[in-house]
Design a protein around this motif. Structure first.
Motif, PDB file in Angstrom:
ATOM      1  N   ALA A  27      10.175  13.975  93.433  1.00 29.21           N
ATOM      2  CA  ALA A  27      11.614  14.155  93.200  1.00 29.21           C
ATOM      3  C   ALA A  27      11.861  14.339  91.702  1.00 29.21           C
ATOM      4  O   ALA A  27      11.190  13.742  90.862  1.00 29.21           O
ATOM      5  N   ARG A  28      12.825  15.160  91.392  1.00 27.81           N
ATOM      6  CA  ARG A  28      13.152  15.423  89.990  1.00 27.81           C
ATOM      7  C   ARG A  28      14.323  14.542  89.581  1.00 27.81           C
ATOM      8  O   ARG A  28      15.365  14.528  90.230  1.00 27.81           O
ATOM      9  N   ILE A  29      14.142  13.806  88.497  1.00 28.81           N
ATOM     10  CA  ILE A  29      15.171  12.871  88.048  1.00 28.81           C
ATOM     11  C   ILE A  29      15.708  13.354  86.711  1.00 28.81           C
ATOM     12  O   ILE A  29      14.939  13.667  85.805  1.00 28.81           O
ATOM     13  N   ASN A  30      17.016  13.401  86.610  1.00 30.32           N
ATOM     14  CA  ASN A  30      17.668  13.791  85.365  1.00 30.32           C
ATOM     15  C   ASN A  30      17.997  12.533  84.575  1.00 30.32           C
ATOM     16  O   ASN A  30      18.805  11.716  84.995  1.00 30.32           O
ATOM     17  N   PHE A  31      17.354  12.363  83.411  1.00 26.32           N
ATOM     18  CA  PHE A  31      17.553  11.165  82.611  1.00 26.32           C
ATOM     19  C   PHE A  31      18.685  11.300  81.606  1.00 26.32           C
ATOM     20  O   PHE A  31      18.982  10.349  80.904  1.00 26.32           O
ATOM     21  N   LEU A  32      19.292  12.447  81.486  1.00 24.38           N
ATOM     22  CA  LEU A  32      20.362  12.645  80.524  1.00 24.38           C
ATOM     23  C   LEU A  32      21.676  12.112  81.093  1.00 24.38           C
ATOM     24  O   LEU A  32      22.018  12.364  82.248  1.00 24.38           O
ATOM     25  N   LEU A  33      22.396  11.372  80.271  1.00 24.50           N
ATOM     26  CA  LEU A  33      23.684  10.842  80.693  1.00 24.50           C
ATOM     27  C   LEU A  33      24.766  11.897  80.534  1.00 24.50           C
ATOM     28  O   LEU A  33      24.825  12.587  79.528  1.00 24.50           O
ATOM     29  N   LYS A  34      25.605  11.997  81.508  1.00 24.63           N
ATOM     30  CA  LYS A  34      26.713  12.934  81.438  1.00 24.63           C
ATOM     31  C   LYS A  34      27.960  12.183  80.960  1.00 24.63           C
ATOM     32  O   LYS A  34      28.213  11.069  81.405  1.00 24.63           O
ATOM     33  N   PRO A  35      28.729  12.785  80.064  1.00 24.60           N
ATOM     34  CA  PRO A  35      29.925  12.092  79.576  1.00 24.60           C
ATOM     35  C   PRO A  35      30.989  11.985  80.663  1.00 24.60           C
ATOM     36  O   PRO A  35      31.119  12.845  81.524  1.00 24.60           O
TER      37      PRO A  35
END
Length: 74
Positions: free
Chosen positions: A3-11
């Motif tokens: 699974a691909r996990i996005n570690f960037l936080l979205k504002p």
């Protein structure tokens, strides 16, 4: 398959702020800065006291300016 996990936080985009929220934020910031300015003045730290006093006076001025407008809209 991994699974691909996005570690960037979205504002977070707030929709709106209420008048009483802005009033409380300005009041609390004004009180904190004024107390810090008085403490710094008593310890003769003018380099800290002057900016804190300016910010405190501006915040409390906005509170006192906005208070009649909030009580008597129109």
């Amino acid at each position: 398959m991994s699974a691909r996990i996005n570690f960037l936080l979205k504002p977070i985009q707030p929709g709106y702020t209420l008048d009483w929220e802005r009033f409380l934020i300005e009041l609390s910031l004004g009180v904190v800065c004024t107390v810090l300015a008085v403490f710094a003045w008593s310890k003769q730290m003018l380099i800290v006291a002057a900016p804190c006093a300016l910010i405190g006076v501006c915040c409390l001025g906005l509170v006192f300016f906005r208070l009649p407008a909030s009580l008597y809209p129109g």
